[in-house]
Design an enzyme around this catalytic site. Structure first.
Site, PDB file in Angstrom:
ATOM      1  N   GLU A  14       0.867  -1.169   0.000  1.00 39.43           N
ATOM      2  CA  GLU A  14       0.000   0.000   0.000  1.00 39.43           C
ATOM      3  C   GLU A  14       0.904   1.218   0.000  1.00 39.43           C
ATOM      4  O   GLU A  14       1.818   1.300   0.817  1.00 39.43           O
ATOM      5  CB  GLU A  14      -0.893  -0.016   1.252  1.00 39.43           C
ATOM      6  CG  GLU A  14      -2.118   0.871   1.136  1.00 39.43           C
ATOM      7  CD  GLU A  14      -1.774   2.314   0.921  1.00 39.43           C
ATOM      8  OE1 GLU A  14      -2.420   2.962   0.094  1.00 39.43           O
ATOM      9  OE2 GLU A  14      -0.835   2.798   1.565  1.00 39.43           O
ATOM     10  N   CYS A  62      -5.769   4.772   5.589  1.00 35.45           N
ATOM     11  CA  CYS A  62      -5.494   3.507   4.920  1.00 35.45           C
ATOM     12  C   CYS A  62      -6.753   2.727   4.610  1.00 35.45           C
ATOM     13  O   CYS A  62      -7.588   2.508   5.479  1.00 35.45           O
ATOM     14  CB  CYS A  62      -4.564   2.639   5.764  1.00 35.45           C
ATOM     15  SG  CYS A  62      -4.095   1.166   4.858  1.00 35.45           S
ATOM     16  N   CYS A  65      -5.736  -1.644   5.558  1.00 36.23           N
ATOM     17  CA  CYS A  65      -6.074  -1.987   6.936  1.00 36.23           C
ATOM     18  C   CYS A  65      -7.202  -1.059   7.374  1.00 36.23           C
ATOM     19  O   CYS A  65      -7.157  -0.450   8.429  1.00 36.23           O
ATOM     20  CB  CYS A  65      -4.868  -1.860   7.856  1.00 36.23           C
ATOM     21  SG  CYS A  65      -4.008  -0.306   7.708  1.00 36.23           S
ATOM     22  N   HIS A  69      -7.645   2.566  12.022  1.00 36.96           N
ATOM     23  CA  HIS A  69      -7.499   3.959  12.450  1.00 36.96           C
ATOM     24  C   HIS A  69      -8.801   4.484  13.031  1.00 36.96           C
ATOM     25  O   HIS A  69      -8.802   5.251  13.990  1.00 36.96           O
ATOM     26  CB  HIS A  69      -7.042   4.839  11.286  1.00 36.96           C
ATOM     27  CG  HIS A  69      -5.599   4.654  10.937  1.00 36.96           C
ATOM     28  ND1 HIS A  69      -4.583   5.176  11.699  1.00 36.96           N
ATOM     29  CD2 HIS A  69      -4.994   3.958   9.944  1.00 36.96           C
ATOM     30  CE1 HIS A  69      -3.410   4.834  11.179  1.00 36.96           C
ATOM     31  NE2 HIS A  69      -3.641   4.082  10.111  1.00 36.96           N
ATOM     32  N   ARG A 482      -0.478  -4.655  10.780  1.00 36.89           N
ATOM     33  CA  ARG A 482       0.937  -4.401  10.557  1.00 36.89           C
ATOM     34  C   ARG A 482       1.700  -3.982  11.799  1.00 36.89           C
ATOM     35  O   ARG A 482       2.889  -3.729  11.738  1.00 36.89           O
ATOM     36  CB  ARG A 482       1.100  -3.367   9.450  1.00 36.89           C
ATOM     37  CG  ARG A 482       0.666  -3.899   8.116  1.00 36.89           C
ATOM     38  CD  ARG A 482       0.269  -2.824   7.122  1.00 36.89           C
ATOM     39  NE  ARG A 482      -0.226  -3.455   5.921  1.00 36.89           N
ATOM     40  CZ  ARG A 482      -1.475  -3.874   5.754  1.00 36.89           C
ATOM     41  NH1 ARG A 482      -2.358  -3.718   6.718  1.00 36.89           N
ATOM     42  NH2 ARG A 482      -1.850  -4.465   4.644  1.00 36.89           N
ATOM     43  N   SER A 505       3.793   1.178  10.077  1.00 38.57           N
ATOM     44  CA  SER A 505       4.790   1.175   9.009  1.00 38.57           C
ATOM     45  C   SER A 505       5.807   2.297   9.161  1.00 38.57           C
ATOM     46  O   SER A 505       6.857   2.271   8.529  1.00 38.57           O
ATOM     47  CB  SER A 505       4.128   1.212   7.621  1.00 38.57           C
ATOM     48  OG  SER A 505       3.418   0.011   7.421  1.00 38.57           O
ATOM     49  N   CYS A 549       2.763  -0.558   4.553  1.00 34.24           N
ATOM     50  CA  CYS A 549       1.581   0.269   4.305  1.00 34.24           C
ATOM     51  C   CYS A 549       2.027   1.710   4.382  1.00 34.24           C
ATOM     52  O   CYS A 549       2.065   2.313   5.440  1.00 34.24           O
ATOM     53  CB  CYS A 549       0.522  -0.013   5.345  1.00 34.24           C
ATOM     54  SG  CYS A 549      -0.972   0.899   5.001  1.00 34.24           S
ATOM     55  N   CYS A 552      -0.283   4.822   5.382  1.00 31.12           N
ATOM     56  CA  CYS A 552      -0.291   4.964   6.843  1.00 31.12           C
ATOM     57  C   CYS A 552       0.967   5.675   7.301  1.00 31.12           C
ATOM     58  O   CYS A 552       0.926   6.668   8.003  1.00 31.12           O
ATOM     59  CB  CYS A 552      -0.323   3.594   7.520  1.00 31.12           C
ATOM     60  SG  CYS A 552      -1.954   2.894   7.652  1.00 31.12           S
TER      61      CYS A 552
END
Ligand code: SF4
Ligand code: SF4
Lengths: 570, 363
Positions: A14, A62, A65, A69, A482, A505, A549, A552
């Site tokens: 991502e 994101c 995922c 958030h 993640r 990430s 990701c 993110c």
């Protein structure tokens, strides 16, 4: 003579990530540099908005995922204003969250990672009968007849012969680092397609409770999905039955497809144990079982230097623990670029000082990324499934100890094999088996409550901002697929004054810090031999094992909402 | 890349019987809401067309559009990307990375001049020479322009590419703008939503493949087939709206009885999308069905159209079943000035209102 290779864009992730690596004369990676090449600046966008809307803004950080958030954000706002949520809301949030973990891990394994190990073109030469025999020796999954594999192979052959290879174009087929027999490649291709079809079923659970996926709906104070077993306009037994069936099918798919494939594929690569990396691991914990956020099924803690005997405690409010540095990132700090700042005192002043566009190489001796470098007590840390599995293994969680030992036994390797690219990939699979079990656990908790007559999913006490304190601060956290994720908020006069996010990430993909310590990707790539520097398969393997990701990672939020300065291109 | 196959050929090669192929074609026509008489044309199209190359770029975004795309149930994503189109370049799914990946894009641009589709997810930050989104050492903006040059048409996926979405919300720190602000000389289809519904995404592509032309668009370049009516016009809670029965808080009796969410801030009355008809995740649900007000995610500037839980401007409610109650507003609370459109909540007047009454503000 050393040479420098560039992999940009890194695909099957991502967001936008660039890797530069310096190889020695034997084509072994000496130094690697990880650069996040996008930034969206949501911190200024959130300022002044209704805190009850923050979940929707941060959710758009994101879409892969999706949900993590939003969940962290509602926890964060509820912590700040002191709101309590009903037990059913906690259970439903856990169920949505664990559904996300399970689906995300499955998609990662087959669609984002498998092609680093699986040679699609080699599958063309597989013997369908032998493929069937192998598949049936691995698991009881019914789609395993010689006819099934023959039909798939015919389709695949036609596809390749059409000359329009689509997503499989110009890849590394035939590369020496691919080790699977043709038959195992064919099984993996079959399951790539089956998993692509099945993943969309799992997230229907999000649609039931949150109305849609990606980006299901949340709200502070609980959930909006009313439960009433005697209403035709609320969640009743029909929808619950659907959820139950999906949970059962998911467990079957993980047990009969994902785990057997993981073990079968890993068996051919257990000689390739590169990618160890930092040896430092961090996890915040998740899946609270009571109103206390620390009552999670997943524990929190930090491991340093692979020492599983010592688990360090974590405190997100401690100004000396989680800090961010920008010495090698395209930002400035008012206290100087060597400063390390806790999120409560964070700053985001972007200042691009990289080369003019277009460029061939970044200036990796200086600043080279839009990501900051988060550090825990000054240490770079790895976050994600491996961190969580190691922590649970160290804490003797029985399901994890059994599964880890089972997988290690099946592969005939010792526990040290966990500290590798393959270990990271195996940990994700092991964890997925655990989360599939949690799905059914949380479903049963919900049913028990409904049975006992508790239908409440929302608490209206603090919905009205008039009832909030004039000024308050809070934080919320979770473990995203993640890794460790936390949000911090400062509310004043019913509005967001500041909002800060430190995401998984950013930990893993971080550039070097003020002391020159590399981030997790960079450390994991070091010492990896490459068969052919022109074909960066080994780089992709290790980077993908972290499941990057970048959207993110580059959404750093600024606690103090500093104005963005003009960027000078130097 | 030289040998070109048709859908029918691929189906046949897959061992799919002609009978099943025809069934598939009529299913597509149902999902597009087409008359059965059109099925033969779909069959013909599928039998004679090679797979069109699609180059799918990612700018500033969150990849929720790709995630939604792979949730499609008819057609399923695997059929779409392996049998219907040739998805040659996509950051999320391609096996190749780095320069091998970039070579594909250049090759398609060359070999399929004027014959490929450019699909864009996310958008481009214009500030500071585009340093806020860089791919392969160049700015995303320059890559976008370069790739659009030889494209047959452009599809702008999601609210990012169509209207700007979250990074374009005030104060838009990176100068992010939607695709049509950069690409001016190509047909562009906007497919807004955050993300768009899966079957709307695959529907837009199958429409093009099947009929050989872009779907009819409204003045905001949205396909009329999917963005022709407001959520409110086809919401199953509409009878409660008309009867003046509203959820007052998310824990009241009305919540459990599925009453109208207008007072909780529902933007259904101002939002053009297919949520209340096609629904999400193979028809499982949609936000209002799960008890949450619509946040208007397919509308231009929806992030700045007022707080999500603040109701659209005060309405004098006439509890009636005549459907004649007037809702004189189209913006939120105090920010109403300048955007007032006289919306009438009846199906008859609605047809005329259509999207022309929609605010055009980008945002
Ligand atoms: S349109 Fe909105 S949503 Fe889709 S990629 Fe964008 S942030 Fe995600
Ligand atoms: S206001 Fe919202 S919930 Fe009420 S009828 Fe309209 S779209 Fe449905």
């Amino acid at each position: 003579m050393s040479k420098r290779i560039v992999v940009d864009p890194i695909t099957r992730i991502e967001g936008h990530l660039r890797i530069e690596a310096v190889l020695d004369e034997n084509n072994v990676i000496k130094d690697a540099y990880s650069s996040g090449t996008m930034w969206r600046g949501l911190e200024l966008i959130l300022k002044g908005r209704d805190p009850r809307d923050a979940w929707a803004f941060t959710q758009r950080i994101c879409g892969v995922c999706t949900t993590v958030h939003a969940l962290t954000s509602v926890r964060c706002v509820e912590d700040a204003i002191g709101a309590q949520i009903p037990p059913n809301a906690r259970i439903i949030r856990n169920l949505i969250d664990v559904t996300q973990h399970t689906q995300d891990h499955l998609v990662h394994f087959y669609h984002l990672h498998a092609l680093d190990w699986v040679d699609v073109v080699s599958a063309l030469s597989a013997d369908p009968k032998e493929t069937s025999r192998i598949a049936q020796s691995l698991s009881a999954w019914p789609k395993s007849s010689p006819g099934y594999f023959k039909e798939l192979q015919t389709r695949l052959t036609k596809f390749v012969e059409s000359g329009q290879l689509g997503i499989f174009s110009n890849a590394y087929w035939g590369h020496k680092a691919y080790k699977l027999p043709a038959e195992v490649n064919l099984i993996a291709v079959a399951h790539y397609l089956e998993a692509l079809d099945f993943q969309k079923e799992i997230v229907k659970i999000h649609a039931v409770f949150g109305g849609k996926n990606p980006h299901p709906n949340y709200t502070i104070g609980g959930m909006t999905c009313a439960i009433d077993p005697n209403s035709d306009n609320a969640i009743n037994i029909q929808q619950l039955n659907m959820v139950k069936k999906i949970i059962d099918d998911t467990a079957t798919f993980i047990d009969q497809v994902y785990i057997p494939d993981l073990i079968a594929i890993a068996g051919y690569y257990k000689g390739w144990l590169h990618g160890e990396g930092l040896g430092n691991y961090l996890s915040y914990g998740n899946f609270p079982q009571t109103a206390d956020p620390a009552s999670g099924l997943w524990p929190s803690g930090a491991i340093l230097g692979k020492d599983l005997a010592t688990i360090h405690e974590i405190d997100l409010a401690d100004m000396g623990q989680v800090q961010e540095e920008i010495a090698r990132s395209w930002y400035t700090y008012s206290k100087g670029d060597q400063a390390a700042l806790h999120p409560w005192e964070g700053e985001t002043n972007p200042k691009y000082v990289g080369p003019d566009l277009p460029y061939e190489y970044l200036d990796t001796d200086h600043k080279y990324s839009w990501l900051k470098a988060p550090r825990w007590k000054g240490n770079p840390m790895e976050v994600g499934p491996l961190a969580r599995v190691l922590l649970q293994y160290a804490k003797q969680e029985p399901m994890i100890v059994d599964t880890v030992n089972g997988v290690l036994g099946a592969l005939d390797v010792g526990p040290e094999a966990l500290f590798s690219t393959l270990g990271r990939t195996a940990a994700r699979g092991i964890e997925c088996k655990q989360t599939a079990g949690f799905m059914s656990k949380f479903y049963n908790q919900l049913i028990d409550n409904i049975k006992a007559g508790d239908y409440q999913v929302f608490n209206n006490d603090l919905w009205d901002p008039e009832r909030w304190p004039k000024e308050c601060k809070g934080f919320g956290y979770t473990e995203a697929p993640r890794g460790a994720l936390a949000h911090w908020i400062h509310i004043k006069d019913k509005k967001i004054l500041d909002y800060q996010i430190v995401v998984p990430s950013t930990w893993n993909a971080s550039p070097r810090d003020g002391k020159g310590q590399p981030g997790a990707y960079e450390a994991a790539l070091a010492n990896t031999p490459m068969e052919d520097p022109e074909q960066p398969l080994e780089v992709l393997r290790t980077i993908h094992s972290f499941d990057p990701c970048l959207a993110c990672a580059s959404h750093i939020m600024d606690m103090n909402g500093n104005e963005i300065t003009t960027v000078k291109i130097v | 890349m030289k040998k070109i196959e048709t859908f029918a050929g691929v189906f046949k090669a897959r061992g799919v019987e002609r009978r099943d192929f025809l069934k598939f074609c009529s299913l597509i026509s149902v999902s597009l809401g087409l008359a059965p008489a059109l099925v033969p044309r779909i069959v013909h199209a599928m039998e004679h067309k090679p797979r069109i190359p699609v180059l799918w770029l990612h700018g500033l975004e969150c990849t929720c559009c790709t995630e939604s795309f792979i949730r499609s149930s008819h057609p399923i994503a695997a059929d779409m990307i392996l049998n219907m189109i040739s998805l040659d370049y996509d950051d999320t799914l391609n096996a190749a990375a780095g320069h091998q990946f970039e070579e594909i894009r250049k090759q398609i641009m060359e070999e399929y001049k004027g014959k490929y589709i450019l699909a864009v997810e996310g958008n481009a930050p214009l500030k500071d020479n585009g340093v806020y989104c860089m791919v392969g050492g160049q700015s995303f903006t320059s890559m976008l322009k370069e790739t659009a040059e030889n494209a047959m048409a452009v599809i702008s996926w999601g609210s990012c590419a169509s209207f700007g979405c979250v990074q374009n919300a005030k104060p838009n720190p990176t100068g992010a703008v939607p695709i049509h602000k950069i690409i001016k000389n190509k047909p562009i289809v906007n497919v807004p939503g955050c993300p768009p519904i899966a079957e709307v995404m695959t529907g837009v592509i199958t429409h093009l493949l099947t009929f050989g032309k872009l779907p009819e668009l409204d003045r905001l370049n949205r396909p009329k087939a999917f963005y022709g009516t407001r959520i409110h016009d086809k919401c199953y809670r509409r009878p409660f709206f008309d009867a003046g029965m509203f959820v007052e808080n998310f824990d009241d009796e009305g919540t459990r009885k599925g009453w109208c969410l207008y007072k909780m801030g529902c933007k259904g009355p101002t939002t053009y999308n297919s949520c209340s008809t096609i629904m999400w995740n193979e028809g499982t649900s949609f936000p209002i069905k799960s008890g949450h007000p619509c946040i208007g995610c397919s509308e231009p500037g929806f992030w700045d159209n007022g707080p999500f839980y603040t109701r659209l401007a005060e309405v004098p409610f006439v509890a009636s079943d005549s459907g004649a109650d007037k809702v004189g507003m189209y913006a939120v609370g105090a920010a109403a000035a300048g955007m007032a459109v006289h919306a009438v909540g009846t199906a008859i007047k609605k047809a005329k209102n259509d999207s022309d009454s929609n605010p055009t503000q980008e945002g």
